[in-house]
Motif scaffolding. Structure first.
Motif, PDB file in Angstrom:
ATOM      1  N   ASP A 339     -19.240   3.146 -20.565  1.00  0.00           N
ATOM      2  CA  ASP A 339     -18.574   2.202 -19.661  1.00  0.00           C
ATOM      3  C   ASP A 339     -19.527   1.882 -18.519  1.00  0.00           C
ATOM      4  O   ASP A 339     -19.828   2.748 -17.693  1.00  0.00           O
ATOM      5  N   LEU A 340     -20.000   0.640 -18.477  1.00  0.00           N
ATOM      6  CA  LEU A 340     -20.955   0.222 -17.449  1.00  0.00           C
ATOM      7  C   LEU A 340     -20.294  -0.570 -16.329  1.00  0.00           C
ATOM      8  O   LEU A 340     -20.980  -1.091 -15.448  1.00  0.00           O
ATOM      9  N   THR A 341     -18.969  -0.692 -16.353  1.00  0.00           N
ATOM     10  CA  THR A 341     -18.264  -1.447 -15.309  1.00  0.00           C
ATOM     11  C   THR A 341     -17.713  -0.480 -14.272  1.00  0.00           C
ATOM     12  O   THR A 341     -17.173   0.573 -14.609  1.00  0.00           O
ATOM     13  N   PRO A 342     -17.834  -0.823 -12.964  1.00  0.00           N
ATOM     14  CA  PRO A 342     -17.301   0.065 -11.922  1.00  0.00           C
ATOM     15  C   PRO A 342     -15.781  -0.033 -11.850  1.00  0.00           C
ATOM     16  O   PRO A 342     -15.177  -0.976 -12.375  1.00  0.00           O
ATOM     17  N   PRO A 343     -15.142   0.914 -11.190  1.00  0.00           N
ATOM     18  CA  PRO A 343     -13.688   0.836 -11.005  1.00  0.00           C
ATOM     19  C   PRO A 343     -13.300  -0.382 -10.159  1.00  0.00           C
ATOM     20  O   PRO A 343     -14.091  -0.901  -9.367  1.00  0.00           O
ATOM     21  N   ARG A 344     -12.058  -0.850 -10.351  1.00  0.00           N
ATOM     22  CA  ARG A 344     -11.530  -1.955  -9.537  1.00  0.00           C
ATOM     23  C   ARG A 344     -11.172  -1.408  -8.162  1.00  0.00           C
ATOM     24  O   ARG A 344     -10.423  -0.439  -8.044  1.00  0.00           O
ATOM     25  N   ARG A 345     -11.721  -2.052  -7.140  1.00  0.00           N
ATOM     26  CA  ARG A 345     -11.573  -1.524  -5.794  1.00  0.00           C
ATOM     27  C   ARG A 345     -10.145  -1.652  -5.274  1.00  0.00           C
ATOM     28  O   ARG A 345      -9.457  -2.629  -5.521  1.00  0.00           O
ATOM     29  N   GLY A 346      -9.762  -0.646  -4.500  1.00  0.00           N
ATOM     30  CA  GLY A 346      -8.486  -0.684  -3.812  1.00  0.00           C
ATOM     31  C   GLY A 346      -8.696  -0.858  -2.314  1.00  0.00           C
ATOM     32  O   GLY A 346      -9.830  -0.907  -1.829  1.00  0.00           O
ATOM     33  N   PRO A 347      -7.630  -0.948  -1.534  1.00  0.00           N
ATOM     34  CA  PRO A 347      -7.753  -1.157  -0.077  1.00  0.00           C
ATOM     35  C   PRO A 347      -8.252   0.095   0.629  1.00  0.00           C
ATOM     36  O   PRO A 347      -8.075   1.213   0.156  1.00  0.00           O
ATOM     37  N   LEU A 348      -8.900  -0.122   1.766  1.00  0.00           N
ATOM     38  CA  LEU A 348      -9.381   0.969   2.618  1.00  0.00           C
ATOM     39  C   LEU A 348      -9.014   0.622   4.058  1.00  0.00           C
ATOM     40  O   LEU A 348      -9.387  -0.441   4.567  1.00  0.00           O
ATOM     41  N   THR A 349      -8.264   1.476   4.715  1.00  0.00           N
ATOM     42  CA  THR A 349      -7.813   1.187   6.085  1.00  0.00           C
ATOM     43  C   THR A 349      -8.073   2.379   6.986  1.00  0.00           C
ATOM     44  O   THR A 349      -8.054   3.533   6.539  1.00  0.00           O
ATOM     45  N   VAL A 350      -8.313   2.067   8.280  1.00  0.00           N
ATOM     46  CA  VAL A 350      -8.441   3.092   9.315  1.00  0.00           C
ATOM     47  C   VAL A 350      -7.349   2.819  10.342  1.00  0.00           C
ATOM     48  O   VAL A 350      -7.441   1.861  11.119  1.00  0.00           O
ATOM     49  N   PRO A 351      -6.275   3.588  10.353  1.00  0.00           N
ATOM     50  CA  PRO A 351      -5.179   3.317  11.298  1.00  0.00           C
ATOM     51  C   PRO A 351      -5.648   3.429  12.748  1.00  0.00           C
ATOM     52  O   PRO A 351      -6.570   4.175  13.064  1.00  0.00           O
ATOM     53  N   ARG A 352      -4.997   2.658  13.617  1.00  0.00           N
ATOM     54  CA  ARG A 352      -5.306   2.769  15.033  1.00  0.00           C
ATOM     55  C   ARG A 352      -4.776   4.095  15.576  1.00  0.00           C
ATOM     56  O   ARG A 352      -3.962   4.752  14.956  1.00  0.00           O
ATOM     57  N   GLY A 353      -5.216   4.413  16.759  1.00  0.00           N
ATOM     58  CA  GLY A 353      -4.749   5.635  17.382  1.00  0.00           C
ATOM     59  C   GLY A 353      -5.473   6.856  16.866  1.00  0.00           C
ATOM     60  O   GLY A 353      -4.853   7.863  16.558  1.00  0.00           O
ATOM     61  N   VAL A 354      -6.804   6.787  16.735  1.00  0.00           N
ATOM     62  CA  VAL A 354      -7.569   7.942  16.300  1.00  0.00           C
ATOM     63  C   VAL A 354      -7.563   8.984  17.397  1.00  0.00           C
ATOM     64  O   VAL A 354      -7.455   8.674  18.584  1.00  0.00           O
ATOM     65  N   ALA A 355      -7.678  10.258  17.004  1.00  0.00           N
ATOM     66  CA  ALA A 355      -7.693  11.356  17.975  1.00  0.00           C
ATOM     67  C   ALA A 355      -9.106  11.572  18.475  1.00  0.00           C
ATOM     68  O   ALA A 355     -10.047  11.641  17.691  1.00  0.00           O
ATOM     69  N   VAL A 356      -9.251  11.662  19.792  1.00  0.00           N
ATOM     70  CA  VAL A 356     -10.569  11.838  20.391  1.00  0.00           C
ATOM     71  C   VAL A 356     -10.510  13.011  21.354  1.00  0.00           C
ATOM     72  O   VAL A 356      -9.606  13.096  22.189  1.00  0.00           O
ATOM     73  N   THR A 357     -11.444  13.933  21.229  1.00  0.00           N
ATOM     74  CA  THR A 357     -11.609  15.013  22.193  1.00  0.00           C
ATOM     75  C   THR A 357     -13.002  14.905  22.766  1.00  0.00           C
ATOM     76  O   THR A 357     -13.755  13.976  22.463  1.00  0.00           O
ATOM     77  N   SER A 358     -13.363  15.886  23.574  1.00  0.00           N
ATOM     78  CA  SER A 358     -14.698  15.850  24.171  1.00  0.00           C
ATOM     79  C   SER A 358     -15.794  16.102  23.149  1.00  0.00           C
ATOM     80  O   SER A 358     -16.955  15.811  23.403  1.00  0.00           O
ATOM     81  N   GLU A 359     -15.419  16.641  21.983  1.00  0.00           N
ATOM     82  CA  GLU A 359     -16.438  16.983  20.987  1.00  0.00           C
ATOM     83  C   GLU A 359     -16.256  16.268  19.663  1.00  0.00           C
ATOM     84  O   GLU A 359     -17.228  16.051  18.935  1.00  0.00           O
ATOM     85  N   VAL A 360     -15.021  15.928  19.327  1.00  0.00           N
ATOM     86  CA  VAL A 360     -14.748  15.442  17.972  1.00  0.00           C
ATOM     87  C   VAL A 360     -13.949  14.155  18.027  1.00  0.00           C
ATOM     88  O   VAL A 360     -13.031  14.007  18.847  1.00  0.00           O
ATOM     89  N   VAL A 361     -14.318  13.233  17.161  1.00  0.00           N
ATOM     90  CA  VAL A 361     -13.522  12.036  16.912  1.00  0.00           C
ATOM     91  C   VAL A 361     -12.901  12.190  15.523  1.00  0.00           C
ATOM     92  O   VAL A 361     -13.613  12.362  14.542  1.00  0.00           O
TER      93      VAL A 361
END
Length: 446
Positions: A339-361
């Protein structure tokens, strides 16, 4: 020919002289030439007329032929037994028997008797229960003075003689038939060679086990992943196949699946399950062969290279198991498709309201299920990078116990990015890549 225990008979009743009287001196000799007595002193010699008449009127027997008693009796050379009679007119009559030779040594066989139909390849088990094929490790040769006259074969088992000695007419075709052998029993044969002097030597074959059982049940899978069967692949030039016995116990796979040992395997690639013309013909793989042809008592592995497989065509591996007795079983895989065909792409989302600290996002990432009708989705590789498609900042191996792929039923993940690392990046993209016949990728917006 004479040997130990052989008797020689001579008859003096035919001696007569009608014109003159026979003198008392009748002499019986044994020598290396007619009339000579150089091997024994005269066997018989009369002293008077009465003894001569008694000797002449009967048959006589000599039985004192042994290697110990006749150290001067040559082996393999002519020996002459003669009778010398003198008449009163001065004439002498000498009558000799046909010369004979002495042989006090049994034949010495220089060939080993072995089971099987192929000279030089002895077999310790067979499937037949009514016949025993035999051959020699080398050409049948003997060391003997008197040419062997008789060859006989007997069949034995643990209880003794199963079939008594019978004369063999054709030494090139040693096949004992019309037997009733039991499965699981060991049998062997004995050849008795008797020379012209009546001395014999016996040669026995190694034992052969009657084992008519076929190979035990085994399975064949595509790919080189020992944990699963692969239905699709991205390569059109190579193909892996593995096989193994199904019988299990507390220690794992039972050696040979509980059946008879496998002598060798044969593996081929076909367009139908063990049917039709092969794409790659059968390759013999001996047990415990190394390299990419690894086999043992549990199963084996074979890699085919240099193939010209067509995309979207299904190919089947066919594996044959051969026992030492010639029994065979074959099993096909369920097929694998390039099989030389790639998979059919699905959606990719990054919800708002990510958590942020002084060291890690922390980024909560969701993606919809991808589709691949030709190949199965086996997992998702999720990560973040400083450029679209890159995974230099984070990948999902940190989320899945060291494995880069998340299971195919997992459609979300939390990516923890070090603050300093993110600040050093001009832009950041998120990537989801499913596994399968051919990988595909979708990059999110920075």
């Amino acid at each position: 020919w004479i040997s130990n225990g052989t008797c020689v008979h001579y008859d003096l009743r035919g001696f007569a002289d009608r014109a003159a009287e026979l003198l008392p001196g009748i002499r019986v000799t044994l020598g290396t030439r007619p009339g000579a007595a150089d091997l024994w002193v005269p066997v018989d010699m009369t002293a008077d007329w009465t003894e001569a008449q008694a000797l002449r009127g009967d048959t006589h027997t000599l039985c004192n032929f042994t290697a110990d008693a006749n150290e001067t009796l040559p082996q393999g050379e002519d020996v002459h037994l003669c009778v010398e009679v003198n008449s009163s007119t001065g004439y002498q009559s000498l009558r000799c028997a046909e010369p004979f030779q002495a042989d006090f040594t049994a034949p010495v066989v220089h060939s080993a008797l072995q089971h099987g139909e192929d000279s030089g390849a002895p077999e310790d088990r067979q499937k037949w229960r009514t016949a025993l094929p035999l051959t020699y490790d080398t050409e049948l040769t003997f060391e003997d003075l008197s040419t062997p006259l008789r060859y006989e074969l007997a069949v034995l088992n643990r209880s003794g003689v199963m079939r008594e000695y019978a004369v063999v007419e054709d030494l090139s075709d040693l096949l004992v038939t019309d037997l009733q052998m039991e499965a699981g029993e060991v049998y062997w044969t004995a050849m008795r060679v008797t020379n012209a002097a009546g001395l014999s030597a016996v040669v026995e074959s190694p034992g052969v086990l009657v084992d008519p059982a076929p190979p035990a049940e085994f399975t064949v899978t595509d790919g080189n992943d020992p944990t699963r069967d692969v239905d699709a692949q991205s390569s059109t030039s190579e193909l892996w196949v593995q096989w193994g016995f199904t019988a299990q116990n507390e220690n794992g796979t039972v050696p040979w699946g509980g059946g008879p040992p496998i002598a060798y395997w044969e593996v081929a690639v076909m367009l139908s399950p063990c049917l039709g013309q092969p794409v790659h013909g059968f390759v013999r793989i001996d047990v415990e062969d190394g390299g990419s042809n690894g086999t043992d008592s549990r199963g084996g592995l074979k890699r085919f290279t240099g193939l010209a497989l067509q995309p979207q065509s299904t190919y089947f591996a066919c594996v044959r198991a051969w026992t030492a007795t010639g029994r065979v079983a074959q099993v096909a895989s369920d097929g694998i498709t390039p099989d030389l065909t790639p998979p059919r792409r699905g959606p990719l989302t990054v919800p708002r309201g990510v958590a942020v600290t002084s060291e890690v996002v922390e980024l909560e990432v969701d993606w919809g299920p991808w589709q691949d009708p030709e190949a199965m989705i086996v997992g998702y590789l999720v990560g973040a990078g400083s450029q679209p498609g890159a995974l230099d900042l984070f990948n999902s191996s940190a989320l899945s116990n060291g494995s880069a792929l998340l299971p195919p039923d997992v459609l979300s993940a939390t990516l923890a990015l070090q603050v300093g690392t993110v600040q050093d990046a001009d832009a950041m993209s998120l990537v989801v890549t499913p596994g399968g016949g051919a990988p595909g990728a979708a990059a999110g917006d920075p």
